[in-house]
Write a protein that holds these residues in place. Structure first.
Motif: not given
Length: 96
Positions: A21-29
């Motif tokens: 989820g942290l990886g996806l969060g950075w991608m969405f940022v």
């Protein structure tokens, strides 16, 4: 029962989900900053592309990579004391 059986059983999957989820969060940022901001790393990336500044593009990408690795390492470090009992986790930490 919760503290001795359920929590230790679910904790490895929970940590894995947090890291994904942290990886996806950075991608969405990054994606959100592409869409219409006038500041931020995503803006610098698009600005560098439009103005032909490869050094600016590379700097933004390296900054994103370093931030992502730092936050992932911090999460793994914070979870390590709770997953010390797990053989596969201990082996993964020793090989790094």
């Amino acid at each position: 029962m919760i503290g001795r059986i359920l929590l230790p059983a679910i904790l490895p999957a929970y940590v894995t989900a947090l890291r994904a989820g942290l990886g996806l969060g950075w991608m969405f940022v990054v994606a959100a900053e592409f869409m219409g901001t006038s500041a931020g790393l995503g803006y610098l990336l698009i600005d560098g592309q439009q103005l032909g500044k490869p050094a600016q593009i590379v700097a933004a990408i390296i900054t994103f990579a370093l931030l992502g690795k730092l936050t992932d390492s911090l999460l793994a470090l914070a979870a390590a004391p709770f997953l010390r009992w797990q053989d596969s986790f201990a082996g993964a930490r020793q090989s790094e």
